[in-house]
Design an enzyme around this catalytic site. Structure first.
Site, PDB file in Angstrom:
ATOM      1  N   THR A 376       0.787  -1.234   0.000  1.00  0.00           N
ATOM      2  CA  THR A 376       0.000   0.000   0.000  1.00  0.00           C
ATOM      3  C   THR A 376       0.818   1.283   0.000  1.00  0.00           C
ATOM      4  OG1 THR A 376      -0.304   0.157   2.409  1.00  0.00           O
ATOM      5  CG2 THR A 376      -1.934  -1.101   1.197  1.00  0.00           C
ATOM      6  N   ASN A 396      -1.534  -4.574  -3.104  1.00  0.00           N
ATOM      7  CA  ASN A 396      -1.290  -5.611  -2.107  1.00  0.00           C
ATOM      8  C   ASN A 396       0.201  -5.894  -1.948  1.00  0.00           C
ATOM      9  OD1 ASN A 396      -2.281  -7.181  -0.030  1.00  0.00           O
ATOM     10  ND2 ASN A 396      -2.571  -8.990  -1.286  1.00  0.00           N
ATOM     11  N   SER A 447      -6.918  -4.011   6.133  1.00  0.00           N
ATOM     12  CA  SER A 447      -6.462  -3.272   7.312  1.00  0.00           C
ATOM     13  C   SER A 447      -6.318  -1.780   7.052  1.00  0.00           C
ATOM     14  CB  SER A 447      -5.101  -3.817   7.775  1.00  0.00           C
ATOM     15  OG  SER A 447      -5.190  -5.164   8.153  1.00  0.00           O
TER      16      SER A 447
END
Length: 582
Positions: A376, A396, A447
């Site tokens: 990210t 990713n 997340s």
């Protein structure tokens, strides 16, 4: 104690180790380019060129959304290991009038995806064409721009076109990512075309060009997302993916939908904390931990080694709970989400935290195994009207699926790896989480934690981080450093960080010298105190990369009128980024 590398202020590095986690450590030493103060607008990204591109947009009268479009597309070119148009993103937008939206441009599972699609070879979930989910970034950026943008779409895309066409220099951090992914790059025809010469990786400072990607971006600049989602680029992209064994189709691209949602909202010390709702676990996760920590007294209760212990224990509770979340279009997450946002629930969890010890994972009640999302890039923007954007974008893992479409230049995500899959369960590992099992068009749990802070109706700051499963902890620690411990913005970002993901039951603490020469290490006395409480510690040569922009309006209780305090922006030096403002 290791020192900084030559010519990178070793005295400053030592100072950081001494002040970590101490209340009131708001002073910095020397002048750092990673922090700027500006009157009108500010952009903090992982890369100085992208921050400057965003600043130029703001200076021309662009909205924070305009700057986010230009900066994000820039990052996809110059930081292709972390983000790009082959991936997706979460954007949190708060307008100057207080209206707020969570824009979900997360990748989705293809129509031909299924729960057991990796039963014969689980490795195909992690890399290669079969790990590719339907990308959403371009669709999401265009949708939010159509509603709030002020400058022409082509104006915002062309800087990325020019960078891809004329080239950019390989940064030290990108080169590190290339080295770590070298075997995959060399094995992929598309990646090796642009990142190698005669079978050797490009070096730091070498010029990287991608004329094929430039052509793709040029088409998007002129025609919008149509060519990608319902046109020739999409057809070529699908052909490349299917030729390499993937299942993504033109129909998948045509059916992709951006989702605009209501942000998660929590209260901490009289501040409203806006976060991303599921399928992100970030917004609810940050709120849950803050609700636990608020009971200890601020800042004394979260300072020093005891404060870090309490943060770690709260993180362990979060990770036990978060795997019950999933895409709300496919799983009923209302009960677990309600619990995570509940002060009463946080009080019950706090009763199970002991200041003198830690416990095995079973103590925290987790039923499911964790997923290890990756990568990210994060950006923070505040414009002259005080519209604010916090956006985390991703493909990713490093270089996503480690697969670049030769026909389009797009580096594809491996977001299917963020799903849980059924599998053999050993006695020592919890089973995979059914809420995150693969379904066609479903979005995997994340997340990513873009966060916006408001107080008394006034914007106070924008924060977020990149770094996979560690993102929640990284965002939380920077937030606490500035808003609770009252560190100055640079110190809040510079302070070494620690992480816990419940399984394995290990505290990972920063202990590394970055590509730009700064050394980050949690002090020995803090580590020793944690070990006495039973924590198992492991040094981590990496961690999260955080951006922070704060709006210096004090604790005014003025409502209605938008106050225009100065902006302070910080780009995390761990990746070598620099902010920009005017």
């Amino acid at each position: 104690m290791p020192s900084a590398l030559p010519n990178r202020r070793p005295a400053f590095a030592v100072f950081l180790l001494l002040v970590l986690l101490q209340p009131g450590c708001g002073r910095t030493v020397g002048r750092r380019r990673e922090v700027i103060t500006s009157e009108h607008g500010a952009v903090a990204t992982d890369h100085r060129r992208c921050s400057r591109i965003g600043r130029h947009v703001l200076r021309e009268g662009g909205h924070a959304v305009d700057a986010a479009v230009a900066a994000a597309l820039c990052l996809g070119v110059v930081s292709p290991a972390s983000s790009g148009i082959g991936g997706g993103a979460f954007m949190l937008l708060r307008l100057a009038d207080g209206e707020a939206h969570a824009i979900d441009m997360r990748e989705t599972a293809p129509l031909r995806a299924s729960e057991n699609m990796y039963a014969k070879n689980a490795a195909l979930k992690a890399s290669g064409a079969l790990s590719v989910a339907v990308p959403g970034e371009v669709a999401g950026l265009h949708k939010v721009w159509k509603q709030y943008g002020k400058l022409p779409w082509k104006r915002l895309v062309m800087p990325a076109v020019n960078l891809a066409l004329h080239g950019f220099r390989i940064s030290p951090y990108l080169h590190m990512q290339m080295v770590k992914t070298m075997s995959g790059i060399l094995a992929d025809k598309g990646l090796s075309e642009i990142f190698t010469v005669n079978g050797t990786l490009l070096g730091i400072g070498d010029i990287c060009r991608d004329k094929v990607l430039a052509h793709t971006l040029q088409s998007i600049a002129v025609h919008g997302p149509g060519p990608l989602y319902n046109g020739s680029i999409g057809v070529e992209l699908v052909r490349d993916i299917q030729k390499s064994g993937g299942v993504l189709t033109v129909e998948d691209l045509q059916n992709y939908q951006v989702k605009v949602k209501k942000p998660i909202s929590g209260d901490f010390m009289g501040m409203e904390i806006l976060g991303m709702p599921p399928p992100s676990s970030g917004g609810a996760g940050v709120t849950l931990i803050l609700n636990i920590l608020a009971q200890y007294g601020i800042p004394s209760g979260i300072s020093g080694s005891l404060g870090l212990h309490r943060v770690i224990e709260s993180l362990k509770h979060l990770f036990a709970i978060r795997m019950n979340l999933g895409d709300p279009d496919y799983v009923d997450v209302s009960k677990v989400l309600s619990d995570m946002l509940s002060v009463k629930f946080a009080k019950e969890l706090k009763k199970t935290i002991f200041d003198n010890m830690t416990f095995s994972p079973e103590h925290y009640g987790g039923r499911w195994n964790q997923i290890g999302d990756h990568g990210t890039s994060h950006l923070c923007i505040i414009d002259s009207a005080r519209n604010a954007v916090s956006m985390t974008t991703t493909i990713n893992s490093y270089f996503g699926a480690v697969f670049r479409s030769p026909s389009t230049g797009i580096v594809l995500n491996n977001e299917m790896d963020d799903f849980s899959i059924p599998g053999n369960v050993s006695a020592n590992v919890p089973p995979p989480a059914p809420a995150n099992f693969i379904r066609p068009l479903k979005r995997p749990l994340s997340s990513m934690s873009p966060t916006i802070v408001v107080q008394n109706g006034q914007l106070r700051g924008v924060v977020g981080a990149s770094g996979g499963a560690m993102i929640i902890a990284g965002t939380l620690e920077v937030f606490l450093n500035y808003f609770a411990k009252r560190m100055d913005p640079l110190s809040a970002v510079m302070a070494p960080r620690a992480y816990h993901q419940l399984i394995p039951n290990v505290v990972q603490y920063e202990n590394w010298t970055t590509v730009t020469g700064d050394h980050f290490e949690v002090p020995a006395d803090i580590r020793a105190a944690l070990q006495k409480k039973g924590h198992v510690l492991q040094g981590l040569p990496g961690g999260t990369i955080s951006q922070l922009v704060v709006h210096n309006v004090g604790d005014s209780d003025v409502h209605g009128e938008v106050l225009k305090g100065k902006l302070t922006a910080v780009s995390d030096p761990r990746k070598g980024g620099l902010p920009a403002g005017y």
